[in-house]
Scaffold this active site. Structure first.
Site, short mmCIF file in Angstrom:
data_model
loop_
_atom_site.label_atom_id
_atom_site.label_comp_id
_atom_site.label_asym_id
_atom_site.label_seq_id
_atom_site.Cartn_x
_atom_site.Cartn_y
_atom_site.Cartn_z
N MET A 169 -18.98 -33.60 44.32
CA MET A 169 -19.93 -34.49 43.74
C MET A 169 -20.51 -33.93 42.43
O MET A 169 -21.52 -34.69 41.81
CB MET A 169 -21.31 -33.98 44.76
N ASP B 177 -23.88 -25.50 53.58
CA ASP B 177 -22.63 -25.28 53.08
C ASP B 177 -22.67 -23.86 52.71
O ASP B 177 -21.93 -23.67 51.63
CB ASP B 177 -22.59 -26.17 51.88
N VAL C 207 -19.87 -28.87 36.35
CA VAL C 207 -20.46 -27.88 35.64
C VAL C 207 -19.87 -27.33 34.44
O VAL C 207 -18.57 -27.17 34.12
CB VAL C 207 -20.61 -26.63 36.72
N LYS D 155 -25.08 -29.03 35.27
CA LYS D 155 -24.43 -29.70 36.68
C LYS D 155 -24.65 -31.13 36.57
O LYS D 155 -25.98 -31.52 36.74
CB LYS D 155 -24.74 -29.06 38.10
#
Length: 236
Positions: A48, A173, A51, A66
């Site tokens: 997704m 997560d 960085v 990010k």
């Protein structure tokens, strides 16, 4: 300004080796500047986001930026929710966020810079036979982690999750890649990218939290049947 980074420094990271954004991503290359942030190098990537290590030229400090891989409305909404969840969880063991914005339609967030290694990298180093030669307080031997050391590592994680849960936020997560151990021994929980917000109906009416939660937070961002997370670490 001096942009050198100490050898062996590990920054906020995502699973997988550093890569590159798609050719049409529109985000500036390393060496360019976004607002007052100078992009120094790419340090990690995930499904997704990407960085970067960057320098805040106004405050003369290192930060992590990010960047979302997508400009879609759903991705932008999810990215904003991640930024909001990170900002709401004000805890010493949760990564701090400084700013959220967008560049040419790509959302990005500016996070605190962390020097150290992920728990996964720490575990991998311990498993290496040579680890015994460079043992430190946090690396007492390359063998199994002692119960006392495991407790020292996990207490801050539990505190971080408790903080998030009190705010109605479930990380979703949690895995070694998203737990960071700084060179000073601070343990930090990273990446609320797929965190779920509890609705008031999901919290006991006796909890003070229930009065402040939305009715249906983040509705529609995860289509029915879609699996988000890292399989070996997902709840049944």
């Amino acid at each position: 300004s001096n942009t050198s980074i100490p050898p062996g420094t590990i920054d906020l990271r995502f699973p997988g080796p550093p890569g590159t954004l798609p050719h049409d991503h529109g985000f500036p290359p390393v060496g360019s500047t976004v607002k007052h942030y100078e992009l120094l190098r790419q340090v990690g990537q995930g499904a997704m986001g990407i960085v970067y290590l960057a320098r805040d030229t106004r405050l003369d400090r290192l930060v992590a930026i990010k960047v979302s891989r997508s400009r879609s409305t759903t991705s932008a909404e999810r990215f904003l929710l991640e930024a909001q969840d990170t900002a709401r969880c004000r805890h010493d063991n949760i990564v701090s966020i400084h700013e959220v914005d967008e560049y040419r339609g790509y959302p990005y967030m500016v996070l605190e810079y962390l020097e150290g290694q992920t728990l996964r990298e720490w575990m991998t180093r311990r498993a290496c036979p040579a680890a015994a030669e460079r043992a430190t307080e946090w690396e007492d031997s390359p063998r199994l982690v002692s119960s006392s050391l495991a407790a020292r590592l996990m207490r801050p994680v539990i505190g971080a999750l408790s903080c998030a849960h009190e705010l109605g936020i479930v990380h979703c997560d949690l895995k070694p890649e998203n737990i960071f151990v700084t060179s000073q021994g601070r343990v930090v929980v990273l990446d609320f990218g797929i965190a779920q917000r509890l609705a008031a109906s999901q919290v006991s009416a006796t909890e003070p939290l229930a009065r402040s939660l939305p009715t249906n937070p983040g509705a529609g961002l995860t289509p029915k049947g879609m699996l988000l997370g890292t399989l070996p670490y997902m709840s049944p």
